[in-house]
Design a protein around this motif. Structure first.
Motif, mmCIF file in Angstrom:
data_model
loop_
_atom_site.group_PDB
_atom_site.id
_atom_site.type_symbol
_atom_site.label_atom_id
_atom_site.label_comp_id
_atom_site.label_asym_id
_atom_site.label_seq_id
_atom_site.Cartn_x
_atom_site.Cartn_y
_atom_site.Cartn_z
ATOM 1 N N LEU A 85 89.702 9.420 29.796
ATOM 2 C CA LEU A 85 91.057 8.867 29.799
ATOM 3 C C LEU A 85 91.537 8.424 28.417
ATOM 4 O O LEU A 85 92.739 8.280 28.196
ATOM 5 C CB LEU A 85 91.139 7.671 30.751
ATOM 6 C CG LEU A 85 90.906 7.964 32.227
ATOM 7 C CD1 LEU A 85 90.882 6.669 33.037
ATOM 8 C CD2 LEU A 85 91.969 8.911 32.755
ATOM 9 N N TYR A 86 90.606 8.153 27.490
ATOM 10 C CA TYR A 86 90.943 7.610 26.170
ATOM 11 C C TYR A 86 90.254 8.416 25.083
ATOM 12 O O TYR A 86 89.039 8.653 25.158
ATOM 13 C CB TYR A 86 90.484 6.150 26.052
ATOM 14 C CG TYR A 86 91.208 5.218 26.980
ATOM 15 C CD1 TYR A 86 92.350 4.546 26.559
ATOM 16 C CD2 TYR A 86 90.757 4.998 28.281
ATOM 17 C CE1 TYR A 86 93.024 3.685 27.409
ATOM 18 C CE2 TYR A 86 91.420 4.134 29.137
ATOM 19 C CZ TYR A 86 92.557 3.485 28.688
ATOM 20 O OH TYR A 86 93.219 2.638 29.536
ATOM 21 N N ALA A 87 91.023 8.784 24.040
ATOM 22 C CA ALA A 87 90.462 9.504 22.890
ATOM 23 C C ALA A 87 91.025 8.899 21.608
ATOM 24 O O ALA A 87 92.244 8.886 21.410
ATOM 25 C CB ALA A 87 90.787 10.990 22.961
ATOM 26 N N ALA A 88 90.136 8.409 20.748
ATOM 27 C CA ALA A 88 90.559 7.825 19.474
ATOM 28 C C ALA A 88 90.499 8.890 18.388
ATOM 29 O O ALA A 88 89.821 8.763 17.382
ATOM 30 C CB ALA A 88 89.680 6.628 19.128
ATOM 31 N N ALA A 89 91.235 9.960 18.614
ATOM 32 C CA ALA A 89 91.356 11.056 17.653
ATOM 33 C C ALA A 89 92.781 11.039 17.105
ATOM 34 O O ALA A 89 93.703 10.582 17.773
ATOM 35 C CB ALA A 89 91.054 12.388 18.334
ATOM 36 N N GLY A 90 92.972 11.541 15.920
ATOM 37 C CA GLY A 90 94.266 11.479 15.260
ATOM 38 C C GLY A 90 95.345 12.284 15.956
ATOM 39 O O GLY A 90 95.079 13.320 16.555
ATOM 40 N N GLY A 91 96.586 11.774 15.854
ATOM 41 C CA GLY A 91 97.712 12.536 16.357
ATOM 42 C C GLY A 91 98.780 11.741 17.070
ATOM 43 O O GLY A 91 99.847 12.265 17.346
ATOM 44 N N VAL A 92 98.525 10.470 17.405
ATOM 45 C CA VAL A 92 99.538 9.660 18.075
ATOM 46 C C VAL A 92 99.771 8.393 17.246
ATOM 47 O O VAL A 92 98.833 7.704 16.862
ATOM 48 C CB VAL A 92 99.133 9.305 19.519
ATOM 49 C CG1 VAL A 92 100.179 8.402 20.167
ATOM 50 C CG2 VAL A 92 98.957 10.580 20.345
ATOM 51 N N VAL A 93 101.050 8.135 16.964
ATOM 52 C CA VAL A 93 101.445 7.036 16.086
ATOM 53 C C VAL A 93 102.419 6.132 16.841
ATOM 54 O O VAL A 93 103.327 6.634 17.517
ATOM 55 C CB VAL A 93 102.108 7.597 14.805
ATOM 56 C CG1 VAL A 93 102.630 6.480 13.915
ATOM 57 C CG2 VAL A 93 101.123 8.484 14.046
ATOM 58 N N PRO A 94 102.256 4.810 16.708
ATOM 59 C CA PRO A 94 103.185 3.899 17.384
ATOM 60 C C PRO A 94 104.615 4.019 16.872
ATOM 61 O O PRO A 94 104.842 4.302 15.697
ATOM 62 C CB PRO A 94 102.644 2.511 17.045
ATOM 63 C CG PRO A 94 101.216 2.716 16.711
ATOM 64 C CD PRO A 94 101.163 4.070 16.056
ATOM 65 N N ILE A 95 105.549 3.778 17.756
ATOM 66 C CA ILE A 95 106.948 3.548 17.390
ATOM 67 C C ILE A 95 107.052 2.027 17.301
ATOM 68 O O ILE A 95 107.034 1.335 18.315
ATOM 69 C CB ILE A 95 107.914 4.142 18.426
ATOM 70 C CG1 ILE A 95 107.741 5.658 18.493
ATOM 71 C CG2 ILE A 95 109.354 3.757 18.092
ATOM 72 C CD1 ILE A 95 108.437 6.319 19.655
ATOM 73 N N ARG A 96 107.089 1.549 16.060
ATOM 74 C CA ARG A 96 107.007 0.113 15.793
ATOM 75 C C ARG A 96 108.339 -0.368 15.205
ATOM 76 O O ARG A 96 108.873 0.246 14.297
ATOM 77 C CB ARG A 96 105.873 -0.156 14.809
ATOM 78 C CG ARG A 96 105.579 -1.616 14.557
ATOM 79 C CD ARG A 96 104.457 -1.788 13.538
ATOM 80 N NE ARG A 96 103.257 -1.043 13.860
ATOM 81 C CZ ARG A 96 102.300 -1.448 14.699
ATOM 82 N NH1 ARG A 96 102.415 -2.609 15.323
ATOM 83 N NH2 ARG A 96 101.236 -0.702 14.908
ATOM 84 N N LEU A 97 108.841 -1.463 15.751
ATOM 85 C CA LEU A 97 110.052 -2.061 15.210
ATOM 86 C C LEU A 97 109.724 -2.847 13.942
ATOM 87 O O LEU A 97 108.567 -3.197 13.699
ATOM 88 C CB LEU A 97 110.699 -2.976 16.244
ATOM 89 C CG LEU A 97 111.141 -2.297 17.546
ATOM 90 C CD1 LEU A 97 111.738 -3.321 18.505
ATOM 91 C CD2 LEU A 97 112.115 -1.160 17.282
ATOM 92 N N LYS A 98 110.746 -3.139 13.149
ATOM 93 C CA LYS A 98 110.532 -3.850 11.877
ATOM 94 C C LYS A 98 109.828 -5.179 12.085
ATOM 95 O O LYS A 98 109.046 -5.610 11.241
ATOM 96 C CB LYS A 98 111.844 -4.020 11.141
ATOM 97 C CG LYS A 98 112.329 -2.680 10.628
ATOM 98 C CD LYS A 98 113.233 -2.784 9.460
ATOM 99 C CE LYS A 98 113.489 -1.360 8.984
ATOM 100 N NZ LYS A 98 114.458 -1.261 7.951
ATOM 101 N N GLY A 99 110.073 -5.845 13.198
ATOM 102 C CA GLY A 99 109.420 -7.117 13.491
ATOM 103 C C GLY A 99 107.963 -6.973 13.892
ATOM 104 O O GLY A 99 107.254 -7.971 14.020
#
Length: 154
Positions: free
Chosen positions: A108-122
């Motif tokens: 269910l979980y993979a810590a491999a590269g390719g997904v980046v958060p959509i992070r607000l300035k705060g």
């Protein structure tokens, strides 16, 4: 701290949004699809806001396996509030193995590269954007490149 970890921290500080809504997800996703198609990249692309998948597409050469990897990497980024590559690298830097040491189900979980958060300035993470189909560093680099282009155009 590794050079990769320093790069990932800098990206996290850089890639922040004033706001991000459904229309933004569509615009970003379509731009990513066009860029991937132009480069003949065999990827699946996905964007999640909150708990809702709001954009998903697959390009020629990708498969259902890419959809599965994308979903597993997405769960990691949402759970940890960091890029999936950042999470994997943090385990490796401590001499660990995410699949074992996180105590999360690797199906269910993979810590491999390719997904980046959509992070607000705060700092709040409101979703994630990712790809799967390339080697993990290339998946990550593609997403970062596309986020930079999207933010620069705003």
């Amino acid at each position: 701290m590794s050079e990769l970890s320093e790069q990932l921290r800098a990206e996290e500080a850089e890639l922040r949004f004033d706001d991000f809504a459904l229309d933004d997800a569509w615009e970003l996703g379509c731009g990513m699809r066009a860029a991937a198609a132009d480069a003949d990249l065999p990827v699946a692309i996905g964007i999640v806001l909150g708990e809702q998948r709001v954009f998903h597409t697959a390009l020629p050469g990708s498969s259902a396996d890419n959809d599965d990897w994308l979903a597993r990497k997405t769960r990691v980024a949402l759970r940890y509030g960091q890029a999936s590559l950042t999470v994997g690298e943090s385990f490796r830097e401590r001499g660990g193995d995410f699949d074992v040491d996180s105590r999360l189900d690797p199906s269910l979980y993979a810590a491999a590269g390719g997904v980046v958060p959509i992070r607000l300035k705060g700092g709040a993470v409101i979703g994630v954007v990712g790809v799967s189909g390339l080697p993990q560093l290339d998946d990550h680099a593609f997403v970062v490149e596309q986020l930079r282009a999207f933010l620069a155009a705003r």
